[in-house]
Scaffold this motif. Structure first.
Motif, mmCIF file in Angstrom:
data_model
loop_
_atom_site.group_PDB
_atom_site.id
_atom_site.type_symbol
_atom_site.label_atom_id
_atom_site.label_comp_id
_atom_site.label_asym_id
_atom_site.label_seq_id
_atom_site.Cartn_x
_atom_site.Cartn_y
_atom_site.Cartn_z
ATOM 1 N N ASP A 333 45.873 -29.682 28.459
ATOM 2 C CA ASP A 333 44.541 -30.274 28.623
ATOM 3 C C ASP A 333 44.525 -31.276 29.772
ATOM 4 O O ASP A 333 43.565 -31.335 30.550
ATOM 5 C CB ASP A 333 44.104 -30.964 27.329
ATOM 6 N N LEU A 334 45.577 -32.080 29.879
ATOM 7 C CA LEU A 334 45.647 -33.062 30.966
ATOM 8 C C LEU A 334 45.715 -32.365 32.322
ATOM 9 O O LEU A 334 45.088 -32.812 33.297
ATOM 10 C CB LEU A 334 46.863 -33.971 30.782
ATOM 11 N N ILE A 335 46.475 -31.284 32.402
ATOM 12 C CA ILE A 335 46.585 -30.537 33.661
ATOM 13 C C ILE A 335 45.239 -29.952 34.046
ATOM 14 O O ILE A 335 44.809 -30.035 35.198
ATOM 15 C CB ILE A 335 47.657 -29.427 33.535
ATOM 16 N N ARG A 336 44.541 -29.381 33.070
ATOM 17 C CA ARG A 336 43.251 -28.757 33.364
ATOM 18 C C ARG A 336 42.189 -29.771 33.757
ATOM 19 O O ARG A 336 41.225 -29.440 34.449
ATOM 20 C CB ARG A 336 42.777 -27.960 32.139
ATOM 21 N N ASP A 337 42.335 -31.024 33.308
ATOM 22 C CA ASP A 337 41.383 -32.072 33.667
ATOM 23 C C ASP A 337 41.699 -32.708 35.020
ATOM 24 O O ASP A 337 41.041 -33.666 35.419
ATOM 25 C CB ASP A 337 41.380 -33.173 32.592
ATOM 26 N N SER A 338 42.707 -32.200 35.714
ATOM 27 C CA SER A 338 43.137 -32.785 36.991
ATOM 28 C C SER A 338 42.839 -31.826 38.137
ATOM 29 O O SER A 338 42.680 -30.620 37.934
ATOM 30 C CB SER A 338 44.640 -33.087 36.954
ATOM 31 N N ASP A 339 42.746 -32.386 39.341
ATOM 32 C CA ASP A 339 42.535 -31.538 40.517
ATOM 33 C C ASP A 339 43.862 -31.095 41.134
ATOM 34 O O ASP A 339 43.964 -30.010 41.689
ATOM 35 C CB ASP A 339 41.677 -32.261 41.563
ATOM 36 N N LYS A 340 44.899 -31.935 40.982
ATOM 37 C CA LYS A 340 46.237 -31.599 41.478
ATOM 38 C C LYS A 340 47.255 -32.230 40.542
ATOM 39 O O LYS A 340 46.972 -33.234 39.885
ATOM 40 C CB LYS A 340 46.465 -32.130 42.907
ATOM 41 N N VAL A 341 48.440 -31.647 40.520
ATOM 42 C CA VAL A 341 49.537 -32.191 39.716
ATOM 43 C C VAL A 341 50.718 -32.470 40.633
ATOM 44 O O VAL A 341 51.125 -31.602 41.412
ATOM 45 C CB VAL A 341 49.956 -31.214 38.600
ATOM 46 N N PHE A 342 51.246 -33.695 40.550
ATOM 47 C CA PHE A 342 52.404 -34.088 41.353
ATOM 48 C C PHE A 342 53.567 -34.387 40.404
ATOM 49 O O PHE A 342 53.433 -35.205 39.490
ATOM 50 C CB PHE A 342 52.085 -35.318 42.203
ATOM 51 N N ILE A 343 54.690 -33.698 40.616
ATOM 52 C CA ILE A 343 55.851 -33.840 39.738
ATOM 53 C C ILE A 343 56.948 -34.569 40.499
ATOM 54 O O ILE A 343 57.254 -34.227 41.647
ATOM 55 C CB ILE A 343 56.355 -32.473 39.253
ATOM 56 N N MET A 344 57.531 -35.558 39.847
ATOM 57 C CA MET A 344 58.521 -36.394 40.531
ATOM 58 C C MET A 344 59.652 -36.745 39.568
ATOM 59 O O MET A 344 59.414 -37.125 38.416
ATOM 60 C CB MET A 344 57.835 -37.661 41.047
ATOM 61 N N GLY A 345 60.881 -36.596 40.040
ATOM 62 C CA GLY A 345 62.047 -36.986 39.260
ATOM 63 C C GLY A 345 62.562 -38.344 39.695
ATOM 64 O O GLY A 345 61.812 -39.182 40.202
ATOM 65 N N HIS A 346 63.853 -38.564 39.501
ATOM 66 C CA HIS A 346 64.454 -39.849 39.847
ATOM 67 C C HIS A 346 65.105 -39.793 41.227
ATOM 68 O O HIS A 346 65.270 -38.720 41.813
ATOM 69 C CB HIS A 346 65.493 -40.251 38.798
ATOM 70 N N LYS A 347 65.460 -40.949 41.731
ATOM 71 C CA LYS A 347 66.164 -41.032 43.005
ATOM 72 C C LYS A 347 67.478 -40.247 42.903
ATOM 73 O O LYS A 347 68.071 -40.148 41.840
ATOM 74 C CB LYS A 347 66.456 -42.488 43.368
ATOM 75 N N MET A 366 50.247 -21.957 35.726
ATOM 76 C CA MET A 366 49.755 -21.196 34.576
ATOM 77 C C MET A 366 48.355 -21.620 34.161
ATOM 78 O O MET A 366 47.630 -20.864 33.514
ATOM 79 C CB MET A 366 50.715 -21.360 33.390
ATOM 80 N N ASN A 367 47.968 -22.847 34.536
ATOM 81 C CA ASN A 367 46.636 -23.355 34.209
ATOM 82 C C ASN A 367 45.723 -23.409 35.435
ATOM 83 O O ASN A 367 44.721 -24.123 35.437
ATOM 84 C CB ASN A 367 46.762 -24.752 33.589
ATOM 85 N N ASP A 368 46.108 -22.659 36.479
ATOM 86 C CA ASP A 368 45.296 -22.517 37.695
ATOM 87 C C ASP A 368 45.065 -23.839 38.413
ATOM 88 O O ASP A 368 43.986 -24.077 38.979
ATOM 89 C CB ASP A 368 43.944 -21.867 37.359
ATOM 90 N N ILE A 369 46.047 -24.729 38.381
ATOM 91 C CA ILE A 369 45.975 -26.001 39.088
ATOM 92 C C ILE A 369 47.153 -26.073 40.058
ATOM 93 O O ILE A 369 48.271 -25.675 39.721
ATOM 94 C CB ILE A 369 46.026 -27.199 38.111
ATOM 95 N N ASP A 370 46.908 -26.587 41.258
ATOM 96 C CA ASP A 370 47.977 -26.712 42.251
ATOM 97 C C ASP A 370 48.975 -27.782 41.817
ATOM 98 O O ASP A 370 48.594 -28.912 41.481
ATOM 99 C CB ASP A 370 47.400 -27.086 43.621
ATOM 100 N N GLY A 371 50.263 -27.414 41.826
ATOM 101 C CA GLY A 371 51.317 -28.358 41.474
ATOM 102 C C GLY A 371 52.268 -28.562 42.640
ATOM 103 O O GLY A 371 52.625 -27.611 43.341
ATOM 104 N N TYR A 372 52.685 -29.817 42.859
ATOM 105 C CA TYR A 372 53.565 -30.153 43.981
ATOM 106 C C TYR A 372 54.761 -30.955 43.469
ATOM 107 O O TYR A 372 54.605 -31.903 42.680
ATOM 108 C CB TYR A 372 52.816 -30.973 45.029
ATOM 109 N N VAL A 373 55.947 -30.575 43.923
ATOM 110 C CA VAL A 373 57.175 -31.285 43.565
ATOM 111 C C VAL A 373 57.492 -32.275 44.685
ATOM 112 O O VAL A 373 57.643 -31.880 45.846
ATOM 113 C CB VAL A 373 58.353 -30.308 43.365
ATOM 114 N N VAL A 374 57.581 -33.553 44.325
ATOM 115 C CA VAL A 374 57.841 -34.602 45.311
ATOM 116 C C VAL A 374 59.347 -34.798 45.439
ATOM 117 O O VAL A 374 60.036 -35.056 44.445
ATOM 118 C CB VAL A 374 57.170 -35.922 44.893
ATOM 119 N N VAL A 375 59.863 -34.640 46.645
ATOM 120 C CA VAL A 375 61.296 -34.812 46.892
ATOM 121 C C VAL A 375 61.502 -35.632 48.162
ATOM 122 O O VAL A 375 60.652 -35.648 49.056
ATOM 123 C CB VAL A 375 62.029 -33.457 47.048
ATOM 124 N N ASN A 376 62.621 -36.313 48.193
ATOM 125 C CA ASN A 376 63.055 -37.006 49.401
ATOM 126 C C ASN A 376 64.283 -36.252 49.912
ATOM 127 O O ASN A 376 65.361 -36.338 49.332
ATOM 128 C CB ASN A 376 63.395 -38.462 49.095
#
Length: 657
Positions: A333-347, A366-376
């Protein structure tokens, strides 16, 4: 008078007609005197009457227009002075130069002329300074006024909209709100009770909830043994919000006296006129509450905004398929209520952080929302670098990996940030992303420490799980089956599980193997995992040099030290601690070595006899009972070892925790 009326354009054709008549009369006189005389006489009479009528009409019209102009001017002046509309004229210095009587009456003063606008009303001065040209409503004593400001003429108009505002407020406060009240742990507690005690408990909970509803104007109906439906309005919601949902404390305290310790979880849906929407919002809110541990309230609006109340208890952690499903649906539900999803782990992300991030990105897809993995990319090393090389060959997946700066530029108020494999803001790849995010979710398998990300909407922390990749794998099973996991995605998740369990030897339960089985069903490549986890000879030699420095203490604690002049990778430090633990007579191992970020890292492992988590927490870190770590800002490795030994000495009595 308008110049249009002064032109008297009809005189031009009359003049032409008069000239033609004169010419005709002259010609007739030349041919026949009497005929010319008769014609001239008739023509003069007719043309004279016509000119007279034109002149009378002109003067009559002019008089009527002047009268009308006078009346319009008089009406305008009367309207300006008598209509219930405030008009204030100010100069460049914001001093009132003129104001009609209604404005004077509005601000309860004898005269506004000569007063500074700030002295009249601070709100009016704010409106004048504002760049916003939209009308603004202000309060003056008990009345409401809509203010329009004409910047060019420096005119302020005030319209009394008290009645309209009252109607709008009545509409807003009377809007329907739905709530679902769930009695936490009711089934588990009631199973051990006889019929009499169960009946008494039901009566107590029902009476308390019903009394609370009656006091606050809420219709409450018990719809199941552990569930109530609440129907009320926005006015009642504001009232119980101001009391911070006192029913939570009432139930907890009343049931604690009977040694049952029940708590309530309440999901509220508001902000819509549709009962269907309200029901869905209430259920979604309840899912959020259950995902956060229960004993609290979530109020969800139609625009996705959520407010939380309660959460005073420290609920016992439970990990069941039901909980995984509830968390997965709440996350959906939270994903569907968002325009984009940004996923981030630890340093310095490890395989678990990257694998879990890839799994969460798949949930967004799977919920038709763009997801991005943040990496350094500057922080990647070892097996993670090899995994990224594999990902680089998949254009679609690789394009979804972005740097922190790119993520900050793409984020909006509706964006969702999901933090995996850590819950500490100081350890995330970029704290600015967490600070900017309006909606944050945390998925982690570490025990919760004192430092925690604020304002999280959903927290899924299961310290009994082997890895975050395992948790994400379980959540994926309850997401829409619009897409299947690819081979690379499944492999990345499996690699995360294998790394954190040391090839299924540590912190491994039946759920771990179930998750691994699910990933194998989705084509996870175990050969590729082994290839990713292979290490080069240089790494092996570096680890051997670290092991060579080991100091074995009498209590079975092994401590290895790195060289102050060398920056060691976090994976290398952790692997060394794992190997030391396999040595004969070692019950706990600590590896202390410099890191690339100029900190001294400590990786701790134990077989369970010594709680390394509490030791690392004393040094500012955290983790699990058998697996923990920390980073110290000290001048040397020797100083870090001294501090470590001091804490170990203080915690000696806690062995066996």
């Amino acid at each position: 008078m308008n110049t249009f009326y002064r032109k008297r354009a009809i005189r031009y054709p009359l003049t032409g007609l008069s000239l033609l008549g004169i010419i005709a009369a002259v010609l007739l006189f030349l041919n026949n005197f009497w005929l010319g005389l008769i014609f001239s006489t008739l023509f003069l009479v007719i043309i004279g009457v016509t000119w007279k009528i034109e002149d009378d009409t002109y003067h009559s019209t002019e008089k009527q227009i002047e009268t009308l102009s006078h009346r319009v001017k008089k009406v305008g002046e009367e309207a300006l002075l008598e209509l219930p509309i405030g008009i204030i004229l100010i100069n460049d210095n914001q001093v009132v130069e003129w104001a009609n009587p209604f404005s004077t009456t509005t601000f309860s003063t004898d005269s506004l002329i000569g007063m500074h606008l700030f002295d009249v009303s601070e709100e009016l001065q704010t409106i004048v300074h504002s760049e916003n040209s939209e009308p603004t409503i202000i309060k003056v004593e008990e009345a409401s006024y809509e203010v329009f400001y004409n910047k060019e003429e420096k005119l302020i108009y005030l319209f009394n909209v008290t009645e309209r505002v009252a109607i709008e407020n009545l509409y807003q406060t009377d809007k329907t709100v739905l709530g679902i009240i769930l009695v936490d742990n009711y089934d588990e507690l009631s199973q051990a009770m006889d019929d009499q005690k169960r009946s008494q408990l039901n009566s107590l909970v029902t009476s308390l909830v019903s009394k609370w509803g009656k006091e606050n104007g809420i219709y409450v109906k018990r719809i199941d043994s552990d569930r109530f439906l609440a129907v009320f309005n926005e006015a009642a919601l504001a009232k119980i919000e101001s009391a911070r949902f006192s029913i939570l404390d009432d139930i907890r305290e009343a049931t604690a006296e009977q040694s049952t310790g029940l708590t309530l979880s309440i999901g509220v849906g508001a902000g819509s006129t549709s009962l269907i929407d309200l029901g869905e919002l209430a259920q979604s809110s309840l899912d959020l509450v259950l995902g956060r541990g229960g004993d609290q309230v979530a109020i969800k609006q139609l625009d996705g905004k959520v407010k939380f109340y309660g959460g005073k208890t420290n609920p016992a952690e439970k990990r069941t398929r039901v909980r995984a499903r509830v968390i997965s649906h709440a996350l959906r539900d939270l994903i569907r209520d968002s325009d984009k999803v940004f996923i981030m782990g630890h340093k310095m992300p490890d395989m678990d952080a990257i694998g879990a991030s890839i799994g969460v990105r798949k949930m967004a897809r799977m919920n038709d929302i763009d997801g991005y993995v943040v990496v350094n990319y500057n922080e990647l090393d070892g097996s993670v670098t090899k995994l990224m090389e594999e990902i680089r060959q998949d254009d679609e997946l690789y394009d979804q990996f972005i740097e922190p700066e790119a993520a900050l530029g793409m984020m909006t108020e509706q964006s969702l940030v999901i933090v995996v494999d850590t819950h500490k803001p100081s350890l995330v790849i970029d704290e600015r992303i967490v600070d900017k995010a309006e909606k944050i979710v945390v998925i982690d398998h570490h025990r919760r420490g004192e430092e925690f990300i604020d304002n999280t909407m959903l927290v899924y922390m299961e310290p009994y799980a082997s890895s975050t990749a395992e948790l994400v794998t379980e959540l994926l099973e309850y997401q829409p089956k619009t897409e299947k996991l690819t081979m690379l995605e499944s492999t990345a998740l499996l690699a995360g599980i294998i790394v954190d369990t040391k090839s299924f030897t540590l912190r491994t339960g039946s759920r771990t193997f179930e998750a691994a089985s699910f990933l194998r069903t989705n084509r996870a490549d175990t050969v590729l995992v082994q290839r990713l986890l292979k290490e080069d000879i240089d790494t092996y030699v570096e680890r051997a040099k670290l092991i060579e420095t080991v100091e074995l203490m009498e209590n079975g604690i092994a401590i290895a030290k790195g060289n102050n002049e060398i920056a060691y990778g976090s994976v290398l430090i952790a692997q060394t601690a794992d190997i030391l633990l396999t040595m004969e007579g070692v019950v706990a191992s600590f590896v202390v070595a410099p890191r690339a970020d100029d900190k001294i890292g400590i990786s701790a492992r134990s077989l369970g006899e010594l709680n390394v988590q509490v030791i690392m927490e004393e040094l500012g870190g955290g983790g699990h009972l058998t697996n923990a770590a920390c980073q110290l800002e000290v001048e040397s490795v020797d100083r870090a070892v001294e501090r470590l030994k001091e804490v170990i000495s203080d915690k000696e009595e806690e062995r066996g925790m």
